[in-house]
Motif scaffolding. Structure first.
Motif, mmCIF file in Angstrom:
data_model
loop_
_atom_site.group_PDB
_atom_site.id
_atom_site.type_symbol
_atom_site.label_atom_id
_atom_site.label_comp_id
_atom_site.label_asym_id
_atom_site.label_seq_id
_atom_site.Cartn_x
_atom_site.Cartn_y
_atom_site.Cartn_z
ATOM 1 N N GLU A 170 -12.278 103.920 53.546
ATOM 2 C CA GLU A 170 -12.225 103.178 52.286
ATOM 3 C C GLU A 170 -10.815 103.233 51.707
ATOM 4 O O GLU A 170 -10.155 104.273 51.742
ATOM 5 C CB GLU A 170 -13.213 103.795 51.303
ATOM 6 N N GLY A 225 -10.748 99.268 47.010
ATOM 7 C CA GLY A 225 -12.128 98.882 47.257
ATOM 8 C C GLY A 225 -12.302 97.687 48.168
ATOM 9 O O GLY A 225 -13.444 97.288 48.462
ATOM 10 N N TYR A 281 -26.123 103.830 40.973
ATOM 11 C CA TYR A 281 -25.237 104.539 40.060
ATOM 12 C C TYR A 281 -24.612 105.766 40.732
ATOM 13 O O TYR A 281 -23.439 106.077 40.496
ATOM 14 C CB TYR A 281 -26.004 104.953 38.807
ATOM 15 N N MET A 330 -23.902 106.184 43.975
ATOM 16 C CA MET A 330 -22.870 105.819 44.939
ATOM 17 C C MET A 330 -21.719 105.031 44.320
ATOM 18 O O MET A 330 -20.726 104.744 44.985
ATOM 19 C CB MET A 330 -23.498 105.061 46.119
ATOM 20 N N ALA A 331 -21.838 104.696 43.039
ATOM 21 C CA ALA A 331 -20.730 104.049 42.338
ATOM 22 C C ALA A 331 -19.703 105.053 41.827
ATOM 23 O O ALA A 331 -18.631 104.663 41.361
ATOM 24 C CB ALA A 331 -21.258 103.223 41.163
ATOM 25 N N GLN A 332 -20.028 106.351 41.915
ATOM 26 C CA GLN A 332 -19.121 107.364 41.386
ATOM 27 C C GLN A 332 -17.863 107.476 42.249
ATOM 28 O O GLN A 332 -17.855 107.066 43.407
ATOM 29 C CB GLN A 332 -19.834 108.709 41.302
ATOM 30 N N PRO A 333 -16.782 108.026 41.681
ATOM 31 C CA PRO A 333 -15.527 108.153 42.430
ATOM 32 C C PRO A 333 -15.725 108.908 43.739
ATOM 33 O O PRO A 333 -16.643 109.735 43.862
ATOM 34 C CB PRO A 333 -14.613 108.916 41.468
ATOM 35 N N PRO A 334 -14.875 108.660 44.722
ATOM 36 C CA PRO A 334 -15.015 109.299 46.035
ATOM 37 C C PRO A 334 -15.061 110.823 45.938
ATOM 38 O O PRO A 334 -14.325 111.433 45.158
ATOM 39 C CB PRO A 334 -13.763 108.834 46.780
ATOM 40 N N VAL A 385 -21.557 104.708 51.273
ATOM 41 C CA VAL A 385 -21.210 104.930 49.871
ATOM 42 C C VAL A 385 -20.108 103.963 49.442
ATOM 43 O O VAL A 385 -20.153 103.387 48.341
ATOM 44 C CB VAL A 385 -20.778 106.388 49.638
ATOM 45 N N ALA A 386 -19.126 103.740 50.313
ATOM 46 C CA ALA A 386 -18.030 102.817 49.983
ATOM 47 C C ALA A 386 -18.542 101.396 49.791
ATOM 48 O O ALA A 386 -18.055 100.666 48.912
ATOM 49 C CB ALA A 386 -16.979 102.855 51.086
ATOM 50 N N TYR A 425 -21.528 100.551 48.642
ATOM 51 C CA TYR A 425 -22.171 100.522 47.324
ATOM 52 C C TYR A 425 -21.153 100.636 46.192
ATOM 53 O O TYR A 425 -21.292 99.983 45.150
ATOM 54 C CB TYR A 425 -23.204 101.654 47.225
ATOM 55 N N ARG A 426 -20.137 101.456 46.390
ATOM 56 C CA ARG A 426 -19.113 101.592 45.347
ATOM 57 C C ARG A 426 -18.421 100.257 45.110
ATOM 58 O O ARG A 426 -18.130 99.887 43.956
ATOM 59 C CB ARG A 426 -18.117 102.669 45.762
#
Length: 313
Positions: free
Chosen positions: A94, A98, A175, A177-181, A230-231, A233-234
């Protein structure tokens, strides 16, 4: 965009050999992007027939289309890829902006894949995450996508708008998986089978429709792809929203015939899904289904019939 001729990637042949496959389909590992990303794709049917590309959802792989794909292959050229970041496809790291897992980038992968297999124009159907990629492909590449089908998802912009209050709990993973890496990747990696298996269980009304070997393949694929999932979804919480908002403000829409199949969860959450969809798709056929979320596996005949009806429009 670079256009490549089909070629097998020998490094992936052994990796794919023991995985469940769609019977009668051949497998390719094709380069689709300047950055060297390859997509794993199951391909079946007559190469000279009308092409149909089928995109899988979460937490699955191309195998979710196994029943529908075999039926359609009787008179279509059917292409079932693993999305970038999923299954046996490439999983680039990632980037901070984004863009690596933006649906715009993933849609460009699909267009390049179709071209690599000889098709400048094709029908496109997607489920869940794959439907979001399909929608972006229809908006960004209207000359390439002739027909579009979406299974059990709302366009990104509308999805975030309808999730509010306690009803948003059904989308807790969005929500998370939207959090920072860092944090979501560590939390999910602590017990990936429990995390991904939760959705396979919760969203299904017919567990028998997902055989043990297929379920195991899904879990194994997800276990090996936590950062890229996760990336994906983010991206939907940030860059994808930006792209959808720009299209909404510009009045862009899906101008091809569109079919939407959904569970009736709009009624439970207090919104009219068909009304939301019609803002994006003027030529719309919208219907609710009585099966669970994994409709291509739970009700393949109904899904196939809907796709065949779409292709006649």
């Amino acid at each position: 965009m670079l256009i490549h001729s089909p070629q097998a990637d020998p490094m992936t042949t052994n990796e794919l050999r023991e995985e469940p496959r769609i019977p009668g389909f051949t497998y390719h590992h094709l380069p689709v992007a300047d950055a060297g990303v390859h997509l794993n794709a199951a391909v079946g049917g007559d190469p000279d027939a009308t092409p149909v590309v089928l995109l899988h959802g979460f937490p699955q792989t191309h195998l979710m289309w196994r029943h529908v794909a075999q039926d359609l292959a009787a008179d279509h050229h059917v292409i079932c890829p693993d999305l970038r970041g999923y299954g046996a496809s490439g999983k680039p790291a990632e980037t901070a902006d984004g863009q690596t897992y933006a649906k715009r980038t993933m849609a460009a992968d699909v267009v390049a894949l179709a071209r690599a297999l000889g098709h400048e124009r094709f029908a496109l159907a997607g489920h869940d995450r794959g439907a979001l990629v399909a929608i972006r492909a229809g908006l960004d590449h209207p000359d390439a996508v002739t027909h579009l089908a979406s299974l059990d998802v709302l366009p990104t912009l509308d999805m975030w708008d309808v999730l509010r209050g306690t009803t948003a709990a059904i989308g807790f993973h969005l929500y998370l998986m939207a959090q920072p890496p860092g944090l979501p990747e560590r939390m999910i990696s602590a017990d990936p089978d429990a995390f991904f298996g939760h959705f396979l269980d919760l969203w299904s009304q017919s567990p028998e429709a997902m055989p043990a070997d297929v379920r195991a393949a899904y879990l194994r694929a997800c276990r090996e792809a936590v950062p890229s999932i996760v990336a994906d979804y983010r991206a939907s919480a940030f860059v994808d929203v930006e792209h959808d908002t720009a299209d909404r403000l510009a009045g862009n829409a899906l101008r091809m015939p569109v079919t939407v199949l959904q569970q009736d969860w709009g009624a439970a959450l207090g919104f009219d899904a068909e009304e939301l969809w019609r803002r994006w798709a003027p030529d719309l056929a919208h219907r609710t289904v009585s099966c669970g979320h994994f409709m291509a596996e739970e009700a393949p005949d109904e899904v196939t019939a809907a796709l065949r009806e779409l292709l006649k429009r």
